[in-house]
Design a protein around this motif. Structure first.
Motif, PDB file in Angstrom:
ATOM      1  N   ASP A 121       0.746  -1.116  -0.221  1.00 44.91           N
ATOM      2  CA  ASP A 121      -0.089  -0.131   0.008  1.00 44.91           C
ATOM      3  C   ASP A 121       0.671   1.143  -0.016  1.00 44.91           C
ATOM      4  OD1 ASP A 121      -2.225  -1.587   0.041  1.00 44.91           O
ATOM      5  OD2 ASP A 121      -2.476  -1.513   2.154  1.00 44.91           O
ATOM      6  N   LEU A 122       1.860   1.221   0.806  1.00 42.82           N
ATOM      7  CA  LEU A 122       2.775   2.250   0.897  1.00 42.82           C
ATOM      8  C   LEU A 122       3.435   2.733  -0.415  1.00 42.82           C
ATOM      9  CD1 LEU A 122       3.814   4.771   2.613  1.00 42.82           C
ATOM     10  CD2 LEU A 122       5.745   3.289   3.366  1.00 42.82           C
ATOM     11  N   GLU A 123       4.002   1.599  -1.009  1.00 40.36           N
ATOM     12  CA  GLU A 123       4.709   1.856  -2.552  1.00 40.36           C
ATOM     13  C   GLU A 123       3.941   2.328  -3.635  1.00 40.36           C
ATOM     14  OE1 GLU A 123       7.945   1.053  -3.522  1.00 40.36           O
ATOM     15  OE2 GLU A 123       8.654   0.932  -1.532  1.00 40.36           O
ATOM     16  N   LYS A 124       2.577   1.833  -3.214  1.00 42.26           N
ATOM     17  CA  LYS A 124       1.555   2.149  -4.396  1.00 42.26           C
ATOM     18  C   LYS A 124       1.308   3.554  -4.160  1.00 42.26           C
ATOM     19  CE  LYS A 124      -1.834   1.540  -7.421  1.00 42.26           C
ATOM     20  NZ  LYS A 124      -1.473   2.401  -8.605  1.00 42.26           N
ATOM     21  N   ALA A 125       1.174   3.998  -2.782  1.00 46.72           N
ATOM     22  CA  ALA A 125       0.860   5.443  -2.662  1.00 46.72           C
ATOM     23  C   ALA A 125       2.086   6.399  -3.085  1.00 46.72           C
ATOM     24  CB  ALA A 125       0.415   5.544  -1.092  1.00 46.72           C
ATOM     25  N   GLU A 164       4.130   5.875  -5.611  1.00 46.82           N
ATOM     26  CA  GLU A 164       3.984   5.801  -7.080  1.00 46.82           C
ATOM     27  C   GLU A 164       2.989   6.877  -7.484  1.00 46.82           C
ATOM     28  OE1 GLU A 164       3.167   1.934  -8.454  1.00 46.82           O
ATOM     29  OE2 GLU A 164       4.990   1.090  -7.449  1.00 46.82           O
ATOM     30  N   ASP A 165       1.847   6.628  -6.876  1.00 43.94           N
ATOM     31  CA  ASP A 165       0.673   7.821  -7.164  1.00 43.94           C
ATOM     32  C   ASP A 165       1.097   9.050  -6.904  1.00 43.94           C
ATOM     33  OD1 ASP A 165      -0.753   5.445  -8.013  1.00 43.94           O
ATOM     34  OD2 ASP A 165      -1.999   5.299  -6.202  1.00 43.94           O
ATOM     35  N   PHE A 166       1.684   9.425  -5.686  1.00 46.41           N
ATOM     36  CA  PHE A 166       2.017  10.644  -5.466  1.00 46.41           C
ATOM     37  C   PHE A 166       3.305  11.140  -6.226  1.00 46.41           C
ATOM     38  CE2 PHE A 166       4.936  13.561  -2.992  1.00 46.41           C
ATOM     39  CZ  PHE A 166       4.279  14.186  -2.409  1.00 46.41           C
ATOM     40  N   ASP A 167       4.023  10.456  -6.690  1.00 43.34           N
ATOM     41  CA  ASP A 167       5.110  10.660  -7.668  1.00 43.34           C
ATOM     42  C   ASP A 167       4.466  11.008  -8.803  1.00 43.34           C
ATOM     43  OD1 ASP A 167       7.082  10.491  -5.696  1.00 43.34           O
ATOM     44  OD2 ASP A 167       7.818   8.296  -6.569  1.00 43.34           O
ATOM     45  N   LYS A 168       3.674  10.422  -9.600  1.00 45.64           N
ATOM     46  CA  LYS A 168       2.800  10.788 -10.881  1.00 45.64           C
ATOM     47  C   LYS A 168       2.162  11.924 -10.539  1.00 45.64           C
ATOM     48  CE  LYS A 168       2.527   5.944 -12.136  1.00 45.64           C
ATOM     49  NZ  LYS A 168       1.497   4.921 -12.202  1.00 45.64           N
ATOM     50  N   GLU A 169       1.364  12.107  -9.405  1.00 47.15           N
ATOM     51  CA  GLU A 169       0.761  13.542  -9.379  1.00 47.15           C
ATOM     52  C   GLU A 169       1.490  14.726  -9.230  1.00 47.15           C
ATOM     53  OE1 GLU A 169      -2.667  14.091  -9.737  1.00 47.15           O
ATOM     54  OE2 GLU A 169      -2.602  11.929 -10.438  1.00 47.15           O
ATOM     55  N   SER A 170       2.734  14.517  -8.419  1.00 46.14           N
ATOM     56  CA  SER A 170       3.563  15.585  -8.361  1.00 46.14           C
ATOM     57  C   SER A 170       4.252  15.942  -9.330  1.00 46.14           C
ATOM     58  CB  SER A 170       4.759  15.296  -7.246  1.00 46.14           C
ATOM     59  OG  SER A 170       4.243  14.749  -5.866  1.00 46.14           O
ATOM     60  N   LEU A 171       4.501  14.943 -10.151  1.00 48.30           N
ATOM     61  CA  LEU A 171       5.139  15.231 -11.571  1.00 48.30           C
ATOM     62  C   LEU A 171       4.186  16.149 -12.518  1.00 48.30           C
ATOM     63  CD1 LEU A 171       7.584  14.763 -13.752  1.00 48.30           C
ATOM     64  CD2 LEU A 171       6.372  12.663 -14.305  1.00 48.30           C
ATOM     65  N   LYS A 172       3.092  15.597 -12.687  1.00 44.95           N
ATOM     66  CA  LYS A 172       1.835  16.377 -13.064  1.00 44.95           C
ATOM     67  C   LYS A 172       1.740  17.971 -12.802  1.00 44.95           C
ATOM     68  CE  LYS A 172      -0.922  12.424 -14.378  1.00 44.95           C
ATOM     69  NZ  LYS A 172      -2.201  11.846 -13.984  1.00 44.95           N
ATOM     70  N   LYS A 173       1.682  17.952 -11.359  1.00 47.53           N
ATOM     71  CA  LYS A 173       1.468  19.311 -10.786  1.00 47.53           C
ATOM     72  C   LYS A 173       2.601  20.271 -10.975  1.00 47.53           C
ATOM     73  CE  LYS A 173       1.204  21.556  -6.261  1.00 47.53           C
ATOM     74  NZ  LYS A 173       1.067  21.494  -4.964  1.00 47.53           N
ATOM     75  N   PHE A 174       3.708  19.706 -11.103  1.00 47.45           N
ATOM     76  CA  PHE A 174       5.160  20.632 -11.252  1.00 47.45           C
ATOM     77  C   PHE A 174       5.471  20.815 -12.640  1.00 47.45           C
ATOM     78  CE2 PHE A 174       6.061  18.769  -6.792  1.00 47.45           C
ATOM     79  CZ  PHE A 174       5.669  20.044  -6.387  1.00 47.45           C
ATOM     80  N   CYS A 175       4.841  20.026 -13.648  1.00 44.67           N
ATOM     81  CA  CYS A 175       5.045  20.232 -14.993  1.00 44.67           C
ATOM     82  C   CYS A 175       4.122  21.180 -15.500  1.00 44.67           C
ATOM     83  CB  CYS A 175       4.948  18.808 -15.648  1.00 44.67           C
ATOM     84  SG  CYS A 175       6.326  17.602 -15.407  1.00 44.67           S
ATOM     85  N   LEU A 176       3.099  21.438 -14.869  1.00 44.14           N
ATOM     86  CA  LEU A 176       2.056  22.361 -15.360  1.00 44.14           C
ATOM     87  C   LEU A 176       2.232  23.793 -14.883  1.00 44.14           C
ATOM     88  CD1 LEU A 176      -1.161  19.843 -14.930  1.00 44.14           C
ATOM     89  CD2 LEU A 176      -0.109  20.529 -17.126  1.00 44.14           C
ATOM     90  N   GLU A 177       2.986  23.835 -13.772  1.00 46.55           N
ATOM     91  CA  GLU A 177       3.206  24.935 -13.312  1.00 46.55           C
ATOM     92  C   GLU A 177       4.227  25.849 -14.013  1.00 46.55           C
ATOM     93  OE1 GLU A 177       3.857  24.656  -9.045  1.00 46.55           O
ATOM     94  OE2 GLU A 177       1.963  24.239  -8.758  1.00 46.55           O
TER      95      GLU A 177
END
Length: 97
Positions: A78-82, A84-97
């Motif tokens: 569960d922690l590894e999955k979270a 991975e999801d966090f990393d993907k969301e962070s990448l999207k967030k920082f790439c869009l800013e």
């Protein structure tokens, strides 16, 4: 230094490939041993559901290992999955800013 990313294996896969298959147990047979429904066990071994404390107790009693062992495997997944999801969301967030 980049952190090594290992395969994140759901605890249900471990149960399936390391316990059920070597014992030649079907999902139906194993679910009877665990006193649970076939659907519940099927969801776990197919990675669709998590192992609960109750299920960890059942697996421990029937197949071995401690309940804590099974729950730690689930928590690690569960922690590894979270992460991975966090990393993907962070990448999207920082790439869009």
């Amino acid at each position: 230094m980049e952190r090594h990313k290992s395969l994140n294996i759901h605890v249900g896969e471990i149960l399936k490939y390391d316990i059920l298959e070597p014992s030649n147990l079907t999902v139906g047979q194993a679910s009877k041993l665990l006193n649970t429904s076939r659907l519940t066990l099927s969801k776990i071994i197919n990675g669709k559901s998590s192992i609960t404390p109750d299920m960890a107790l059942r697996i421990s009693y029937v197949f071995g290992g401690t309940p804590d062992f099974w729950l730690r495997l689930q928590r690690k997944y569960d922690l590894e999955k979270a992460q991975e999801d966090f990393d993907k969301e962070s990448l999207k967030k920082f790439c869009l800013e």
